[in-house]
Design a protein around this motif. Structure first.
Motif, PDB file in Angstrom:
ATOM      1  N   PHE A  33      48.800 -13.294 -18.770  1.00 52.36           N
ATOM      2  CA  PHE A  33      47.933 -12.906 -19.866  1.00 52.36           C
ATOM      3  C   PHE A  33      46.494 -12.793 -19.375  1.00 52.36           C
ATOM      4  CE2 PHE A  33      50.986 -13.881 -23.263  1.00 52.36           C
ATOM      5  CZ  PHE A  33      51.860 -14.712 -22.610  1.00 52.36           C
ATOM      6  N   TYR A  35      42.722 -13.021 -21.134  1.00 53.30           N
ATOM      7  CA  TYR A  35      41.932 -13.329 -22.310  1.00 53.30           C
ATOM      8  C   TYR A  35      40.455 -13.186 -21.974  1.00 53.30           C
ATOM      9  CZ  TYR A  35      45.876 -15.467 -24.851  1.00 53.30           C
ATOM     10  OH  TYR A  35      47.060 -15.699 -25.521  1.00 53.30           O
ATOM     11  N   LEU A  43      38.262 -16.579 -28.155  1.00 50.61           N
ATOM     12  CA  LEU A  43      39.249 -16.115 -27.173  1.00 50.61           C
ATOM     13  C   LEU A  43      39.993 -14.908 -27.724  1.00 50.61           C
ATOM     14  CD1 LEU A  43      40.685 -19.487 -25.962  1.00 50.61           C
ATOM     15  CD2 LEU A  43      39.983 -17.676 -24.430  1.00 50.61           C
ATOM     16  N   LEU A  45      42.793 -11.881 -26.876  1.00 50.92           N
ATOM     17  CA  LEU A  45      43.844 -11.427 -25.974  1.00 50.92           C
ATOM     18  C   LEU A  45      43.597  -9.973 -25.620  1.00 50.92           C
ATOM     19  CD1 LEU A  45      46.601 -11.923 -24.591  1.00 50.92           C
ATOM     20  CD2 LEU A  45      47.661 -11.127 -26.719  1.00 50.92           C
ATOM     21  N   TYR A  48      48.916  -8.401 -21.798  1.00 48.71           N
ATOM     22  CA  TYR A  48      49.841  -9.321 -21.151  1.00 48.71           C
ATOM     23  C   TYR A  48      51.042  -8.592 -20.575  1.00 48.71           C
ATOM     24  CZ  TYR A  48      52.383  -9.661 -25.673  1.00 48.71           C
ATOM     25  OH  TYR A  48      53.067  -9.416 -26.843  1.00 48.71           O
ATOM     26  N   ARG A  50      55.098  -9.115 -18.845  1.00 51.01           N
ATOM     27  CA  ARG A  50      56.288  -9.930 -18.634  1.00 51.01           C
ATOM     28  C   ARG A  50      57.109  -9.263 -17.551  1.00 51.01           C
ATOM     29  NH1 ARG A  50      61.686 -11.309 -21.473  1.00 51.01           N
ATOM     30  NH2 ARG A  50      61.860 -13.551 -21.066  1.00 51.01           N
ATOM     31  N   LEU A  55      53.314  -5.461 -21.686  1.00 44.50           N
ATOM     32  CA  LEU A  55      53.927  -5.543 -23.001  1.00 44.50           C
ATOM     33  C   LEU A  55      52.962  -5.133 -24.108  1.00 44.50           C
ATOM     34  CD1 LEU A  55      56.193  -8.712 -23.060  1.00 44.50           C
ATOM     35  CD2 LEU A  55      56.773  -6.338 -22.609  1.00 44.50           C
ATOM     36  N   PHE A  91      39.670 -15.006 -18.685  1.00 43.53           N
ATOM     37  CA  PHE A  91      40.681 -15.962 -18.247  1.00 43.53           C
ATOM     38  C   PHE A  91      42.011 -15.259 -18.016  1.00 43.53           C
ATOM     39  CE2 PHE A  91      38.675 -20.005 -18.532  1.00 43.53           C
ATOM     40  CZ  PHE A  91      37.734 -19.919 -19.549  1.00 43.53           C
ATOM     41  N   GLY A 101      64.758 -20.251 -24.525  1.00 40.80           N
ATOM     42  CA  GLY A 101      64.068 -19.041 -24.969  1.00 40.80           C
ATOM     43  C   GLY A 101      62.777 -19.331 -25.695  1.00 40.80           C
ATOM     44  N   GLU A 102      62.385 -20.597 -25.764  1.00 40.07           N
ATOM     45  CA  GLU A 102      61.127 -20.936 -26.426  1.00 40.07           C
ATOM     46  C   GLU A 102      59.978 -20.788 -25.429  1.00 40.07           C
ATOM     47  OE1 GLU A 102      62.950 -24.365 -29.385  1.00 40.07           O
ATOM     48  OE2 GLU A 102      62.267 -24.860 -27.369  1.00 40.07           O
ATOM     49  N   PRO A 103      58.764 -20.597 -25.941  1.00 40.04           N
ATOM     50  CA  PRO A 103      57.644 -20.429 -25.011  1.00 40.04           C
ATOM     51  C   PRO A 103      57.323 -21.728 -24.302  1.00 40.04           C
ATOM     52  CG  PRO A 103      56.836 -20.561 -27.247  1.00 40.04           C
ATOM     53  CD  PRO A 103      58.336 -20.511 -27.340  1.00 40.04           C
ATOM     54  N   GLY A 104      57.088 -21.605 -23.021  1.00 40.67           N
ATOM     55  CA  GLY A 104      56.650 -22.756 -22.262  1.00 40.67           C
ATOM     56  C   GLY A 104      55.137 -22.862 -22.313  1.00 40.67           C
ATOM     57  N   GLU A 105      54.619 -23.772 -21.542  1.00 37.98           N
ATOM     58  CA  GLU A 105      53.179 -23.971 -21.504  1.00 37.98           C
ATOM     59  C   GLU A 105      52.503 -22.812 -20.799  1.00 37.98           C
ATOM     60  OE1 GLU A 105      52.207 -27.669 -19.733  1.00 37.98           O
ATOM     61  OE2 GLU A 105      50.054 -27.261 -19.589  1.00 37.98           O
ATOM     62  N   LEU A 106      51.335 -22.425 -21.312  1.00 42.87           N
ATOM     63  CA  LEU A 106      50.493 -21.464 -20.611  1.00 42.87           C
ATOM     64  C   LEU A 106      49.544 -22.227 -19.712  1.00 42.87           C
ATOM     65  CD1 LEU A 106      49.218 -18.575 -22.910  1.00 42.87           C
ATOM     66  CD2 LEU A 106      51.071 -18.580 -21.242  1.00 42.87           C
ATOM     67  N   PHE A 108      46.162 -21.923 -17.529  1.00 45.19           N
ATOM     68  CA  PHE A 108      44.989 -21.073 -17.423  1.00 45.19           C
ATOM     69  C   PHE A 108      44.278 -21.277 -16.093  1.00 45.19           C
ATOM     70  CE2 PHE A 108      44.022 -19.139 -21.591  1.00 45.19           C
ATOM     71  CZ  PHE A 108      45.046 -19.688 -22.341  1.00 45.19           C
TER      72      PHE A 108
END
Lengths: 117, 113
Positions: A33, A35, A43, A45, A48, A50, A55, A91, A101-106, A108
């Motif tokens: 991503f 930002y 912040l 966006l 991004y 994938r 996307l 950033f 399938g859940e989002p993990g930590e981003l 930075f």
């Protein structure tokens, strides 16, 4: 210690010049991503990716900004020509989904502070 | 599209006092919610996240947050703050595609002795 690396950390340039910011995501992360952070807007966006495919870049001024991922270890954000209103901290963040399938930590990077005179 | 509103731009608090940083979200679909912290001249780092399950989530550094669907809120709390908690705190939301986070404007927490 895995981390997102951004270069340059600080950049001062004159209006009209081309600026390129680079990001090395954490190895194995499949989302990247960009930002932009300003006092007024917070912040935002910009774009991004994938698996290196763009996307969404709807947050980016298309006429002067471009974002690419030439390979899995490098993401770039280019501004041409730069304007004073582009002054901000940019950033890069990378992440990956969980097995469910859940989002993990981003994660930075420390940001690239751009000043356009 | 999803969005968050952080109701306080600045929160001053004395050391060892409790604190609550407020966040409300807006979305027509189910969401994931996050709190990130930014120390001066650094990037953001994850404090905690709500994905599903228990509405009370615990994060790092003694912080916790409660997801309240009826109030569309995700307030961050800490029972006793330290000087080192002084930082900018961001609430963020994403839909269940989980790709992009939309951040609030941030709340500056200033802890003084």
């Amino acid at each position: 210690d895995a981390r997102v690396t951004q270069t340059p950390r600080d950049k001062v340039t004159e209006m009209g010049q081309e600026v390129t910011m680079r990001c090395q995501p954490i190895l194995g992360h499949n989302t990247v991503f960009w930002y932009r952070q300003t006092m007024m807007q917070g912040l935002e966006l910009l774009a991004y990716f994938r698996n290196r495919a763009p996307l969404d870049d709807s947050g980016m001024p298309k006429d002067r900004f471009s974002a690419e991922m030439p390979d899995a270890t490098l993401a770039t954000l280019k501004i041409q020509p730069s304007e004073p209103r582009d002054s901000a901290v940019y950033f890069c963040a990378s992440g990956s989904g969980t097995s469910g399938g859940e989002p993990g930590e981003l994660f930075f990077g420390e940001g690239s502070r751009l000043t356009v005179l | 599209a999803q969005s968050v509103t952080q109701l306080d731009s600045q929160v001053p608090v004395f050391e060892e006092a409790p604190v609550e940083l407020r966040c409300n979200y807006s979305s027509s679909v189910s969401v994931y919610l996050f709190w990130y912290v930014q120390y001066p001249n650094q990037g953001l780092q994850l404090l905690l996240k709500y994905l599903s399950g228990s509405t009370l989530v615990k994060g790092i550094n003694g912080f916790e947050a409660e997801f309240n669907k009826s109030q569309t809120s995700f307030h961050l709390r800490k029972p006793s703050v330290h000087i080192s908690d002084t930082a900018e705190y961001f609430c963020a939301v994403s839909d269940h595609s989980g790709y992009a986070l939309n951040f609030g404007k941030g709340t500056s927490l200033l802890v003084t002795p």
